[in-house]
Design a protein around this motif. Structure first.
Motif, PDB file in Angstrom:
ATOM      1  N   UNK A   1      30.477  67.691  -8.165  1.00 50.02           N
ATOM      2  CA  UNK A   1      29.585  66.568  -7.870  1.00 50.02           C
ATOM      3  C   UNK A   1      30.102  65.272  -8.470  1.00 50.02           C
ATOM      4  N   UNK A   2      29.920  64.213  -7.729  1.00 52.00           N
ATOM      5  CA  UNK A   2      30.323  62.893  -8.209  1.00 52.00           C
ATOM      6  C   UNK A   2      29.168  62.283  -8.996  1.00 52.00           C
ATOM      7  N   UNK A   3      29.485  61.712 -10.161  1.00 48.10           N
ATOM      8  CA  UNK A   3      28.419  61.160 -10.983  1.00 48.10           C
ATOM      9  C   UNK A   3      28.869  59.846 -11.609  1.00 48.10           C
ATOM     10  N   UNK A   4      27.974  58.889 -11.601  1.00 47.07           N
ATOM     11  CA  UNK A   4      28.193  57.631 -12.308  1.00 47.07           C
ATOM     12  C   UNK A   4      27.536  57.753 -13.677  1.00 47.07           C
ATOM     13  N   UNK A   5      28.348  57.697 -14.720  1.00 47.12           N
ATOM     14  CA  UNK A   5      27.796  57.819 -16.067  1.00 47.12           C
ATOM     15  C   UNK A   5      26.778  56.717 -16.332  1.00 47.12           C
ATOM     16  N   UNK A   6      27.059  55.518 -15.858  1.00 45.03           N
ATOM     17  CA  UNK A   6      26.135  54.405 -16.087  1.00 45.03           C
ATOM     18  C   UNK A   6      24.784  54.668 -15.431  1.00 45.03           C
ATOM     19  N   UNK A   7      24.795  55.170 -14.199  1.00 47.32           N
ATOM     20  CA  UNK A   7      23.539  55.471 -13.497  1.00 47.32           C
ATOM     21  C   UNK A   7      22.783  56.608 -14.181  1.00 47.32           C
ATOM     22  N   UNK A   8      23.525  57.648 -14.560  1.00 47.54           N
ATOM     23  CA  UNK A   8      22.886  58.789 -15.218  1.00 47.54           C
ATOM     24  C   UNK A   8      22.308  58.374 -16.569  1.00 47.54           C
ATOM     25  N   UNK A   9      23.070  57.588 -17.308  1.00 43.89           N
ATOM     26  CA  UNK A   9      22.609  57.129 -18.611  1.00 43.89           C
ATOM     27  C   UNK A   9      21.363  56.266 -18.479  1.00 43.89           C
ATOM     28  N   UNK A  10      21.326  55.449 -17.454  1.00 38.42           N
ATOM     29  CA  UNK A  10      20.172  54.580 -17.233  1.00 38.42           C
ATOM     30  C   UNK A  10      18.928  55.413 -16.917  1.00 38.42           C
ATOM     31  N   UNK A  11      19.107  56.467 -16.098  1.00 36.01           N
ATOM     32  CA  UNK A  11      17.952  57.287 -15.722  1.00 36.01           C
ATOM     33  C   UNK A  11      17.464  58.131 -16.896  1.00 36.01           C
ATOM     34  N   UNK A  12      18.383  58.512 -17.774  1.00 35.34           N
ATOM     35  CA  UNK A  12      18.023  59.345 -18.920  1.00 35.34           C
ATOM     36  C   UNK A  12      17.527  58.532 -20.108  1.00 35.34           C
ATOM     37  N   UNK A  13      17.626  57.225 -20.023  1.00 31.03           N
ATOM     38  CA  UNK A  13      17.297  56.368 -21.159  1.00 31.03           C
ATOM     39  C   UNK A  13      15.833  56.503 -21.540  1.00 31.03           C
ATOM     40  N   UNK A  14      15.594  56.739 -22.830  1.00 35.87           N
ATOM     41  CA  UNK A  14      14.224  56.772 -23.323  1.00 35.87           C
ATOM     42  C   UNK A  14      13.599  55.392 -23.181  1.00 35.87           C
ATOM     43  N   UNK A  15      12.308  55.364 -22.939  1.00 36.22           N
ATOM     44  CA  UNK A  15      11.614  54.084 -22.974  1.00 36.22           C
ATOM     45  C   UNK A  15      11.727  53.501 -24.374  1.00 36.22           C
ATOM     46  N   UNK A  16      11.758  52.185 -24.456  1.00 37.93           N
ATOM     47  CA  UNK A  16      11.864  51.471 -25.737  1.00 37.93           C
ATOM     48  C   UNK A  16      13.190  51.788 -26.446  1.00 37.93           C
ATOM     49  N   UNK A  17      14.246  51.995 -25.663  1.00 37.86           N
ATOM     50  CA  UNK A  17      15.561  52.268 -26.234  1.00 37.86           C
ATOM     51  C   UNK A  17      16.003  51.119 -27.137  1.00 37.86           C
ATOM     52  N   UNK A  18      15.552  49.904 -26.861  1.00 40.56           N
ATOM     53  CA  UNK A  18      15.939  48.759 -27.678  1.00 40.56           C
ATOM     54  C   UNK A  18      15.477  48.925 -29.123  1.00 40.56           C
ATOM     55  N   UNK A  19      14.323  49.573 -29.321  1.00 36.84           N
ATOM     56  CA  UNK A  19      13.837  49.813 -30.681  1.00 36.84           C
ATOM     57  C   UNK A  19      14.766  50.793 -31.390  1.00 36.84           C
ATOM     58  N   UNK A  20      15.182  51.842 -30.690  1.00 42.12           N
ATOM     59  CA  UNK A  20      16.107  52.802 -31.286  1.00 42.12           C
ATOM     60  C   UNK A  20      17.430  52.139 -31.650  1.00 42.12           C
ATOM     61  N   UNK A  21      17.958  51.319 -30.751  1.00 42.05           N
ATOM     62  CA  UNK A  21      19.238  50.671 -31.029  1.00 42.05           C
ATOM     63  C   UNK A  21      19.136  49.731 -32.219  1.00 42.05           C
ATOM     64  N   UNK A  22      17.994  49.118 -32.384  1.00 35.50           N
ATOM     65  CA  UNK A  22      17.767  48.269 -33.556  1.00 35.50           C
ATOM     66  C   UNK A  22      17.860  49.093 -34.842  1.00 35.50           C
ATOM     67  N   UNK A  23      17.291  50.290 -34.816  1.00 35.14           N
ATOM     68  CA  UNK A  23      17.337  51.164 -35.987  1.00 35.14           C
ATOM     69  C   UNK A  23      18.764  51.668 -36.225  1.00 35.14           C
ATOM     70  N   UNK A  24      19.451  52.081 -35.161  1.00 32.70           N
ATOM     71  CA  UNK A  24      20.824  52.565 -35.309  1.00 32.70           C
ATOM     72  C   UNK A  24      21.732  51.473 -35.857  1.00 32.70           C
ATOM     73  N   UNK A  25      21.606  50.267 -35.332  1.00 31.84           N
ATOM     74  CA  UNK A  25      22.441  49.152 -35.801  1.00 31.84           C
ATOM     75  C   UNK A  25      22.152  48.827 -37.267  1.00 31.84           C
ATOM     76  N   UNK A  26      20.882  48.916 -37.643  1.00 34.26           N
ATOM     77  CA  UNK A  26      20.504  48.624 -39.024  1.00 34.26           C
ATOM     78  C   UNK A  26      21.201  49.588 -39.986  1.00 34.26           C
ATOM     79  N   UNK A  27      21.158  50.849 -39.702  1.00 34.29           N
ATOM     80  CA  UNK A  27      21.771  51.831 -40.608  1.00 34.29           C
ATOM     81  C   UNK A  27      23.293  51.833 -40.509  1.00 34.29           C
ATOM     82  N   UNK A  28      23.826  51.557 -39.320  1.00 32.26           N
ATOM     83  CA  UNK A  28      25.284  51.537 -39.170  1.00 32.26           C
ATOM     84  C   UNK A  28      25.927  50.483 -40.057  1.00 32.26           C
TER      85      UNK A  28
END
Length: 691
Positions: free
Chosen positions: A54-81
């Motif tokens: 099967x052909x798959x676009x990682x960007x499309x799949x990642x977008x569909x799998x993205x948790x709601x409020x992903x921006x909040x998670x990325x804020x936390x990940x960036x803070x600890x990184x």
């Protein structure tokens, strides 16, 4: 006698004729694709006839799998990184881990500005992604946050009234008031109604007196108690003197009370409170679990969390709920969010373990054809058999727990009785099923990585140990599955009394009629690919099994109740009941996965998700093929076709396995294991040990 013989012969001829007609129907009515199964052997070993992956676009799949409020998670990940001093090292003592975990939580709240308590009340979906992100940094951090905000803060906000919110909200939210949730006792965990701690009202001083009457009533495994907690929500029996029959004391059942355990300024343990450390644990050593004993500890009457029951100044008890059992149910019902958090977070842990295992399995080369290069160990069918159904399950759980979060959020907004009942049963079932599956899967992921999986730096041991207790707290999994089974039995009874069924159980309306009829002798033999990959067949199979189990356990319970009583009958049928509950939960998970596939807007992404969904469904059917064979739902030839198709689908999913784990979009600070890195895994691994 001659007439009888002729009659018997005629009957025998009729039976043979019926069998011939059925066999003819099998060939006439069978879909054209039914013969596709015969090409599986050549497809599995490769060849000209093999369809493309099967052909798959990682960007499309990642977008569909993205948790709601992903921006909040990325804020936390960036803070600890960006803060290396807040990273949890592989080797750390219990005392150091506890202090680090508290520093992590304090930094997240005060420096990063993440204030979870508001979301606990206003938007639980945001709170759940915060918890998932915190657990990704360190599971101990996620659990310590849960103790502070879900349990201590949540109990005050949800079981208290406006006066409690006004007094405690800000101080809990900004960590000025770190607290505990003191429910479990040494002798009582899951049986909350059996708790022995007492809170006796003293009308002279207008206070409650909190007492631990014996060693069995010592509050045990209380998170935040050993080191950091200043308050505890204590669950105790509310005792009213002289208000029972004959002038005896009246036991009003389990209520929750705010009890200070340490001085706000000095942090000294308060008089009458005895605190002991529960010590080093199998995992989660960043959480300071302690034991609490109370010796005539006096608290103001206002410290009763009085949403569901109150005591007036003159000692009179009032409640909007008429019975102890209803008050108890309402009290525990407000705490169901903890189960939602654990189910949701457990899926995150499974994703981490799978990402490490799949990436390493793609990287690791071993053996191969004679005089040819080595091949990836994920090219071996045995490795695919271990990991690919597990990867499919992670996707299934992702969509099921997202649905649970949506239902929980709706429940908090609407307080609709039907949604409340639905969430209670669904959260119990998913928490039990998902956490048990994840715990087993982590060990399989470790084994799949061979010796390198045993290195602590590659995280399987830490993940396994920290996650293991998920199966026990917020309700032991065996107990929770019994609750699901009990609710199924209530729904079954309601159906036959003309009542309505709540949302999750709607399929029983059909199953009690059509699914329990004799299986069609034609369709039981269909083995074509399109039929086996038809969502209708898959759902029918799952629901047929659940309905059969429900009907049979009802009959067994009725039979055994006559001689053993209700408790004895339940115990005699307990394993049957647990299997019923698991079967129902699997039906709900599959239904939500199918819905997610059908809603996917991108065709290629939908095709890949359909492939993964089919593997999840057919692997589950094959794992329980004995049940389907016993009731003639699946004929031998069809069972063989399902087995072959599961192997083939695992092979196909292997072709997109990298994209499937990459679509989880887990940053390096969450993965951390060198063998699970997206690139330069071996160089990072050797660097960890000093090369």
């Amino acid at each position: 006698m001659e007439k009888v013989a002729l009659s018997d012969a005629a009957i025998s001829n009729d039976r043979r004729a019926i069998r011939r007609i059925q066999r003819l129907s099998l060939h006439l009515l069978r879909p054209l694709d039914a013969f596709d199964g015969h090409v599986f052997p050549s497809l599995c070993v490769g060849g000209r006839d093999r369809p493309p992956l099967p052909s798959v676009s990682l960007a499309e799949l990642m977008e569909y799998m993205k948790r709601r409020h992903r921006d909040v998670q990325e804020r936390i990940f960036d803070f600890f990184a960006s803060r290396l001093k807040l990273h949890t090292p592989v080797e750390i003592s219990t005392a150091e881990h506890r202090e680090l975990c508290m520093r992590q939580l304090t930094a997240l709240v005060r420096d990063a500005g993440i204030r979870p308590l508001r979301f606990v009340l206003e938007d639980p979906s945001v709170y759940f992604v915060i918890m998932e992100a915190a657990g990704g940094i360190d599971i101990s951090l996620g659990i310590k946050m849960g103790v502070q905000y879900s349990l201590w803060g949540g109990s005050v906000m949800n079981l208290g009234t406006k006066k409690h919110k006004d007094k405690y909200f800000d101080a809990i939210d900004n960590l000025d008031y770190p607290g505990c949730f003191a429910m479990t006792e040494l002798h009582h965990g899951s049986n909350v109604q059996g708790l022995q701690t007492t809170a006796t009202f003293d009308p002279i001083t207008d206070e409650f007196v909190i007492n631990t009457p014996n060693d069995g009533a010592i509050k045990w495994w209380i998170g935040n108690a050993a080191v950091h907690g200043k308050f505890a929500t204590v669950f105790a029996r509310l005792i009213l003197p002289l208000q029972g029959k004959g002038g005896k004391s009246a036991d009003m059942g389990i209520h929750a009370f705010i009890v200070p355990i340490r001085d706000i300024e000095t942090h000294d343990v308060l008089p009458g409170v005895e605190i002991h450390d529960c010590g080093h644990k199998v995992g989660l050593n960043g959480v300071d679990n302690g034991a609490l004993r109370f010796r005539s500890v006096r608290i103001p009457r206002d410290n009763l969390l009085n949403r569901f029951g109150d005591v007036s100044r003159d000692g009179k008890y009032t409640s909007s709920l008429p019975t102890i059992s209803k008050r108890f149910a309402a009290t525990l019902g407000e705490l169901v969010g903890g189960r939602v958090v654990l189910a949701y977070t457990s899926v995150g842990v499974l994703k981490v373990a799978l990402t490490i295992a799949v990436r390493y399995s793609l990287l690791r080369q071993q053996f191969g054809p004679p005089k040819q290069p080595e091949v990836s160990i994920l090219d071996y069918q045995s490795q695919q058999h271990k990991l690919m159904p597990m990867l499919a399950s992670a996707y299934a759980f992702h969509f099921a727990t997202q649905y649970l979060v949506d239902e929980y959020s709706e429940m908090k907004k609407s307080h609709d009785d039907e949604v409340v009942n639905d969430v209670h049963a669904l959260s119990a079932g998913l928490k039990a099923y998902v956490t048990t599956y994840t715990s087993k899967s982590i060990s399989i992921c470790r084994e799949s990585c061979g010796g390198h999986g045993y290195a602590a730096v590659n995280r399987f041991g830490i993940l396994r140990n920290d996650h293991d207790i998920f199966q026990t707290f917020e309700g032991d999994n065996t107990v929770l599955l019994q609750q699901v089974a009990g609710d199924l039995l209530k729904q079954y009874k309601s159906k036959f009394q003309g009542g309505t069924l709540s949302v999750t159980w709607n399929y029983l309306k059909e199953s009690m009629a059509s699914y329990l009829s004799q299986p069609n002798p034609v369709t039981t033999r269909w083995e074509g690919v399109h039929h086996l990959r038809d969502p209708s067949f898959q759902l029918d199979a799952f629901r047929y099994r659940t309905s059969r189990l429900l009907q049979s356990v009802v009959m067994r319970l009725r039979k055994h109740t006559k001689t053993l009583g209700s408790f004895g009958a339940w115990n005699r049928c307990l394993n049957h009941l647990l299997t019923l509950a698991e079967s129902h939960v699997e039906s709900v998970i599959l239904a939500k996965f199918i819905e997610a596939v059908q809603k996917c807007p991108d065709k290629n992404t939908m095709d890949v998700l359909k492939l993964v969904c089919d593997l999840y469904a057919l692997d589950r059917i094959w794992n329980d093929i004995g049940t389907y064979r016993n009731v003639d739902f699946i004929a031998p030839n069809k069972a063989k076709a399902i087995h072959k198709l599961v192997d083939y689908l695992s092979f196909q999913v292997r072709g997109v396995a990298r994209e499937l784990v990459d679509a989880f979009n887990l940053p390096e600070i969450v993965i951390r294991a060198p063998i699970g890195m997206a690139s330069e895994a071996y160089s990072q691994y050797t660097e960890c040990v000093g090369f």
